[in-house]
Design a protein around this motif. Structure first.
Motif, mmCIF file in Angstrom:
data_model
loop_
_atom_site.group_PDB
_atom_site.id
_atom_site.type_symbol
_atom_site.label_atom_id
_atom_site.label_comp_id
_atom_site.label_asym_id
_atom_site.label_seq_id
_atom_site.Cartn_x
_atom_site.Cartn_y
_atom_site.Cartn_z
ATOM 1 N N LEU A 1 34.011 -39.418 12.245
ATOM 2 C CA LEU A 1 31.836 -38.765 12.349
ATOM 3 C C LEU A 1 31.941 -39.758 13.203
ATOM 4 O O LEU A 1 31.035 -39.348 13.824
ATOM 5 C CB LEU A 1 31.975 -39.466 10.874
ATOM 6 N N ARG A 2 32.108 -40.912 13.720
ATOM 7 C CA ARG A 2 31.519 -41.939 14.417
ATOM 8 C C ARG A 2 32.129 -41.778 16.185
ATOM 9 O O ARG A 2 30.814 -41.681 17.061
ATOM 10 C CB ARG A 2 31.968 -43.435 14.323
ATOM 11 N N ASN A 3 32.433 -41.357 16.378
ATOM 12 C CA ASN A 3 33.651 -41.022 17.600
ATOM 13 C C ASN A 3 32.849 -38.697 17.858
ATOM 14 O O ASN A 3 32.978 -38.695 18.999
ATOM 15 C CB ASN A 3 34.961 -40.410 17.446
ATOM 16 N N SER A 4 32.657 -37.972 16.680
ATOM 17 C CA SER A 4 32.454 -37.108 16.907
ATOM 18 C C SER A 4 30.942 -36.242 16.659
ATOM 19 O O SER A 4 30.189 -36.360 15.546
ATOM 20 C CB SER A 4 32.700 -36.045 15.924
ATOM 21 N N ARG A 5 30.740 -35.967 17.779
ATOM 22 C CA ARG A 5 28.943 -35.654 17.291
ATOM 23 C C ARG A 5 28.699 -34.273 16.884
ATOM 24 O O ARG A 5 27.824 -33.905 16.498
ATOM 25 C CB ARG A 5 28.282 -35.282 18.612
ATOM 26 N N LYS A 6 29.804 -33.487 17.162
ATOM 27 C CA LYS A 6 29.866 -31.995 16.588
ATOM 28 C C LYS A 6 29.573 -31.933 15.096
ATOM 29 O O LYS A 6 29.537 -31.486 14.424
ATOM 30 C CB LYS A 6 30.836 -30.777 16.794
ATOM 31 N N LEU A 7 30.953 -33.421 14.790
ATOM 32 C CA LEU A 7 31.243 -33.231 13.248
ATOM 33 C C LEU A 7 30.022 -33.789 12.518
ATOM 34 O O LEU A 7 29.206 -33.555 11.404
ATOM 35 C CB LEU A 7 31.888 -34.372 12.784
ATOM 36 N N LYS A 8 29.224 -34.596 13.272
ATOM 37 C CA LYS A 8 27.817 -35.122 12.152
ATOM 38 C C LYS A 8 27.071 -34.257 12.521
ATOM 39 O O LYS A 8 26.349 -33.698 11.366
ATOM 40 C CB LYS A 8 27.712 -36.601 13.434
ATOM 41 N N ILE A 9 26.858 -33.123 13.298
ATOM 42 C CA ILE A 9 25.915 -32.538 12.980
ATOM 43 C C ILE A 9 26.239 -31.127 11.710
ATOM 44 O O ILE A 9 25.241 -30.647 11.030
ATOM 45 C CB ILE A 9 25.538 -31.410 14.765
ATOM 46 N N VAL A 10 27.476 -30.789 11.869
ATOM 47 C CA VAL A 10 28.232 -29.239 10.665
ATOM 48 C C VAL A 10 27.658 -30.537 9.574
ATOM 49 O O VAL A 10 27.132 -30.027 8.024
ATOM 50 C CB VAL A 10 30.094 -29.838 11.024
ATOM 51 N N ILE A 11 28.280 -32.124 9.208
ATOM 52 C CA ILE A 11 28.132 -32.978 7.805
ATOM 53 C C ILE A 11 26.301 -33.343 7.795
ATOM 54 O O ILE A 11 26.012 -32.493 6.854
ATOM 55 C CB ILE A 11 28.717 -34.461 7.871
#
Length: 113
Positions: free
Chosen positions: A49-59
């Motif tokens: 999560l710290r390294n992935s911007r797309k995963l942050k947006i999805v969560i």
């Protein structure tokens, strides 16, 4: 260990477990078929999560959708809660239990016309 030692077979492998041969200075880790890999690992989630911007947006979108659903359910059920509280205020808990028991009795026995 250099290439000549490998050809002369002068190396000493480090045996960690049956069927697994490692060199002491190697970072090689074999793939394991244990069930621990299938379990949820929150540390890996937070590091990704710290390294992935797309995963942050999805969560973030999923959390906002869950929050909207919870608020919607509360808004839909608020009149029901309010009517139950008013009924308890008028008739007390004994009146509420009598109403529930009479409803359950009607369901159990039927209307018997």
């Amino acid at each position: 260990m250099n290439f000549e030692d490998l050809l002369k077979k002068n190396y000493k492998p480090y045996r960690k477990a049956d069927g697994q041969t490692f060199y002491p200075d190697s970072n090689y880790r074999p793939q394991s078929s244990s069930r621990n890999e299938d379990r949820f690992n929150p540390v890996l989630l937070f590091s990704s999560l710290r390294n992935s911007r797309k995963l942050k947006i999805v969560i973030l979108i999923v959390l906002l959708a869950l929050l909207a659903i919870i608020i919607g359910i509360i808004a839909l059920l608020y009149p029901l809660f309010r009517s139950i509280i008013d009924y308890i205020a008028d008739n007390g808990l004994r009146g509420l239990f009598d109403e529930i028991l009479s409803s359950l009795d009607t369901i159990w026995n039927g209307t018997k016309k």
